[in-house]
Design a protein around this motif. Structure first.
Motif, PDB file in Angstrom:
ATOM      1  N   ASP A  69       0.640  -1.142   0.184  1.00  0.00           N
ATOM      2  CA  ASP A  69       0.049   0.151  -0.158  1.00  0.00           C
ATOM      3  C   ASP A  69       0.744   1.161  -0.136  1.00  0.00           C
ATOM      4  O   ASP A  69       0.404   2.318   0.036  1.00  0.00           O
ATOM      5  CB  ASP A  69      -0.968   0.042   1.162  1.00  0.00           C
ATOM      6  N   HIS A  70       2.074   1.208   0.032  1.00  0.00           N
ATOM      7  CA  HIS A  70       3.243   2.196  -0.174  1.00  0.00           C
ATOM      8  C   HIS A  70       3.635   2.248  -1.403  1.00  0.00           C
ATOM      9  O   HIS A  70       4.834   3.073  -1.752  1.00  0.00           O
ATOM     10  CB  HIS A  70       4.057   2.134   0.911  1.00  0.00           C
ATOM     11  N   ASP A  71       3.470   1.539  -2.539  1.00  0.00           N
ATOM     12  CA  ASP A  71       4.161   1.404  -3.726  1.00  0.00           C
ATOM     13  C   ASP A  71       4.233   2.506  -4.524  1.00  0.00           C
ATOM     14  O   ASP A  71       5.249   3.189  -5.189  1.00  0.00           O
ATOM     15  CB  ASP A  71       3.694   0.202  -4.547  1.00  0.00           C
ATOM     16  N   GLU A  72       2.917   3.289  -4.603  1.00  0.00           N
ATOM     17  CA  GLU A  72       2.599   4.267  -5.748  1.00  0.00           C
ATOM     18  C   GLU A  72       3.473   5.617  -5.059  1.00  0.00           C
ATOM     19  O   GLU A  72       3.265   5.956  -3.887  1.00  0.00           O
ATOM     20  CB  GLU A  72       0.993   4.548  -5.833  1.00  0.00           C
ATOM     21  N   GLY A  73       4.453   6.151  -5.623  1.00  0.00           N
ATOM     22  CA  GLY A  73       4.865   7.472  -5.316  1.00  0.00           C
ATOM     23  C   GLY A  73       6.119   7.517  -4.521  1.00  0.00           C
ATOM     24  O   GLY A  73       6.747   8.172  -4.056  1.00  0.00           O
ATOM     25  N   ASN A  74       6.526   6.130  -4.151  1.00  0.00           N
ATOM     26  CA  ASN A  74       7.706   5.926  -3.302  1.00  0.00           C
ATOM     27  C   ASN A  74       8.841   5.456  -4.159  1.00  0.00           C
ATOM     28  O   ASN A  74       9.022   4.410  -4.769  1.00  0.00           O
ATOM     29  CB  ASN A  74       7.294   4.758  -2.269  1.00  0.00           C
ATOM     30  N   ASP A  75       9.957   6.287  -4.269  1.00  0.00           N
ATOM     31  CA  ASP A  75      11.268   6.055  -4.926  1.00  0.00           C
ATOM     32  C   ASP A  75      12.122   5.162  -4.075  1.00  0.00           C
ATOM     33  O   ASP A  75      12.829   4.309  -4.669  1.00  0.00           O
ATOM     34  CB  ASP A  75      11.888   7.367  -5.185  1.00  0.00           C
ATOM     35  N   ALA A  76      12.135   5.478  -2.687  1.00  0.00           N
ATOM     36  CA  ALA A  76      12.943   4.679  -1.866  1.00  0.00           C
ATOM     37  C   ALA A  76      12.805   3.443  -1.427  1.00  0.00           C
ATOM     38  O   ALA A  76      11.645   3.047  -0.909  1.00  0.00           O
ATOM     39  CB  ALA A  76      13.383   5.845  -0.530  1.00  0.00           C
ATOM     40  N   GLU A  77      13.530   2.386  -1.633  1.00  0.00           N
ATOM     41  CA  GLU A  77      13.198   0.976  -1.300  1.00  0.00           C
ATOM     42  C   GLU A  77      12.833   0.858   0.063  1.00  0.00           C
ATOM     43  O   GLU A  77      11.787   0.073   0.532  1.00  0.00           O
ATOM     44  CB  GLU A  77      14.221   0.044  -1.972  1.00  0.00           C
ATOM     45  N   GLU A  78      13.715   1.645   0.848  1.00  0.00           N
ATOM     46  CA  GLU A  78      13.738   1.195   2.353  1.00  0.00           C
ATOM     47  C   GLU A  78      12.043   1.712   2.953  1.00  0.00           C
ATOM     48  O   GLU A  78      11.547   1.207   3.797  1.00  0.00           O
ATOM     49  CB  GLU A  78      14.654   2.050   3.061  1.00  0.00           C
ATOM     50  N   ASP A  79      11.396   2.541   2.018  1.00  0.00           N
ATOM     51  CA  ASP A  79       9.933   3.160   2.568  1.00  0.00           C
ATOM     52  C   ASP A  79       9.124   2.151   2.420  1.00  0.00           C
ATOM     53  O   ASP A  79       8.018   1.757   3.034  1.00  0.00           O
ATOM     54  CB  ASP A  79       9.398   4.237   1.505  1.00  0.00           C
ATOM     55  N   ASP A 105      -5.943  -1.636  -7.417  1.00  0.00           N
ATOM     56  CA  ASP A 105      -6.142  -0.398  -8.026  1.00  0.00           C
ATOM     57  C   ASP A 105      -6.301   0.840  -6.827  1.00  0.00           C
ATOM     58  O   ASP A 105      -5.792   1.803  -7.253  1.00  0.00           O
ATOM     59  CB  ASP A 105      -7.420  -0.446  -8.893  1.00  0.00           C
ATOM     60  N   VAL A 106      -6.627   0.445  -5.627  1.00  0.00           N
ATOM     61  CA  VAL A 106      -6.937   1.562  -4.788  1.00  0.00           C
ATOM     62  C   VAL A 106      -6.144   1.481  -3.496  1.00  0.00           C
ATOM     63  O   VAL A 106      -6.312   2.098  -2.341  1.00  0.00           O
ATOM     64  CB  VAL A 106      -8.405   1.370  -4.317  1.00  0.00           C
ATOM     65  N   ALA A 107      -4.948   0.738  -3.608  1.00  0.00           N
ATOM     66  CA  ALA A 107      -4.135   0.354  -2.634  1.00  0.00           C
ATOM     67  C   ALA A 107      -3.706   1.790  -2.122  1.00  0.00           C
ATOM     68  O   ALA A 107      -3.285   1.944  -0.772  1.00  0.00           O
ATOM     69  CB  ALA A 107      -2.830  -0.505  -2.806  1.00  0.00           C
ATOM     70  N   HIS A 108      -3.201   2.542  -2.828  1.00  0.00           N
ATOM     71  CA  HIS A 108      -2.571   3.957  -2.653  1.00  0.00           C
ATOM     72  C   HIS A 108      -3.493   4.993  -2.106  1.00  0.00           C
ATOM     73  O   HIS A 108      -3.083   5.772  -1.625  1.00  0.00           O
ATOM     74  CB  HIS A 108      -1.914   4.347  -3.702  1.00  0.00           C
ATOM     75  N   ARG A 109      -4.740   4.555  -2.174  1.00  0.00           N
ATOM     76  CA  ARG A 109      -5.805   5.522  -1.663  1.00  0.00           C
ATOM     77  C   ARG A 109      -6.525   5.296  -0.429  1.00  0.00           C
ATOM     78  O   ARG A 109      -6.077   4.334   0.529  1.00  0.00           O
ATOM     79  CB  ARG A 109      -7.093   5.778  -2.835  1.00  0.00           C
ATOM     80  N   ASN A 110      -7.437   6.169   0.072  1.00  0.00           N
ATOM     81  CA  ASN A 110      -7.887   6.152   1.325  1.00  0.00           C
ATOM     82  C   ASN A 110      -9.292   5.618   1.293  1.00  0.00           C
ATOM     83  O   ASN A 110     -10.203   6.084   1.901  1.00  0.00           O
ATOM     84  CB  ASN A 110      -7.977   7.626   2.218  1.00  0.00           C
TER      85      ASN A 110
END
Length: 320
Positions: A57-67, A257-262
């Motif tokens: 649920d943190h994939d979208e918009g995260n560049d850093a692998e550690e995140d 599809d909605v994992a990044h949304r609230n």
């Protein structure tokens, strides 16, 4: 339990928890400390033998692998088989590819061409205040080399810009640049008067900085502004409810599809799923729901039900 058996258990646990399972939850279920689970997840994600794609649920918009490898991050499994041609890389994958290019036994021109294709699609440094990547699929076409620095310099200097957009001249206050994965294009976000609009960067033929200054909106965030948007449309915020039937991995696709949304997802007594969210972008949202066929039904608001009915009638008229 050795690492091989533990990884099999991890995959099984994620598969039987379609609502997602956190890293700490996986560690507890397997009886290992978080540090061990973190290494196992990294191996699973990077293994070329892993035929069950994992996402978080943190994939979208995260560049850093550690995140992505934090104990509170939830893990999901996309059970439906996915095939993409050509291969699309998210930012983390792109960084990995760039790091191995110099070791390839190929001619320099080929390696440089591949490097430029990757670099033209992504900002591989910090996201910063003025550039936001929404999604993980690479762009279809590169952007003109001078476009990004011209716009971002105008933002830093708070200078109004004049663009030639689809053959017409537009003057606006530049606020940032967004890459939207679903459509696979870059967009300029700019303010005209009190209205914030988006401009397809492939349709921007020219960018010029003017001598006029503007005040950048205090606290404005591209990520927050695009949070409720379904696509690149602008309009009113709508509260929506959609009922989904579990056909052909429908639930798994909705969750991905909605994992990044609230969004709020609730399994009802009859076995269906209720999706609730606040969205901006009626046309993109309706297109998404129609993609599920008879497995998706908009319950609220009524005006969206009417739009769905209108589109279905128009489609039926093609087969009269």
């Amino acid at each position: 339990m050795d690492s091989i058996n533990r990884m099999g258990k991890i995959m099984a646990l994620i598969e039987i928890h379609p609502e997602g399972l956190s890293g700490s939850g996986l560690a507890d279920a397997c009886g290992v400390p978080w540090g061990t689970m973190k290494q196992d997840l990294k191996v699973l994600v990077s293994s070329i033998e892993n035929s069950f794609p994992l996402y978080t649920d943190h994939d979208e918009g995260n560049d850093a692998e550690e995140d992505l490898f934090q104990p509170e991050v939830k893990w999901f499994m996309a059970a439906a088989e996915k095939r993409y041609t050509p291969v699309h890389l998210n930012v983390r994958e792109a960084i990995g590819v760039l790091g191995t290019l110099d070791y390839l036994q190929e001619e320099n021109a080929l390696k440089e061409g591949l490097r430029q294709k990757i670099l033209s699609g992504f900002n591989l440094g910090e996201e910063g205040n003025y550039r936001y990547i929404k999604g993980e699929l690479t762009p279809l076409e590169p952007i003109q080399v001078k476009t990004f620095p011209l716009i971002e310099n105008a933002i830093r200097e708070t200078r109004r810009i004049r663009i030639l957009f689809n053959g017409r001249e537009v003057t606006a206050d530049p606020l940032g640049i967004v890459y939207y994965s679903r459509l696979r294009y870059w967009y300029l976000v700019a303010r005209q008067g009190e209205v914030i609009k988006t401009y397809h960067l492939n349709n921007v033929q020219e960018v010029n900085e003017t001598a006029e200054s503007f005040v950048y909106p205090d606290g404005f965030s591209l990520k927050d502004w695009f949070g409720p948007r379904w696509g690149m449309e602008y309009g009113d915020l709508l509260r929506v409810k959609v009922r989904f039937l579990n056909r052909s991995q429908t639930f798994a696709k909705v969750r991905k599809d909605v994992a990044h949304r609230n969004s709020k997802l609730t399994i009802l007594e009859d076995g269906s799923m209720l999706f609730q969210d606040e969205i901006i972008g009626v046309n993109e949202f309706i297109t998404w729901v129609l993609g599920f066929g008879s497995a998706g039904e908009i319950l609220e608001p009524m005006e969206l039900r009417q739009l769905i009915l209108k589109r279905i009638r128009e489609t039926l008229s093609n087969y009269a």
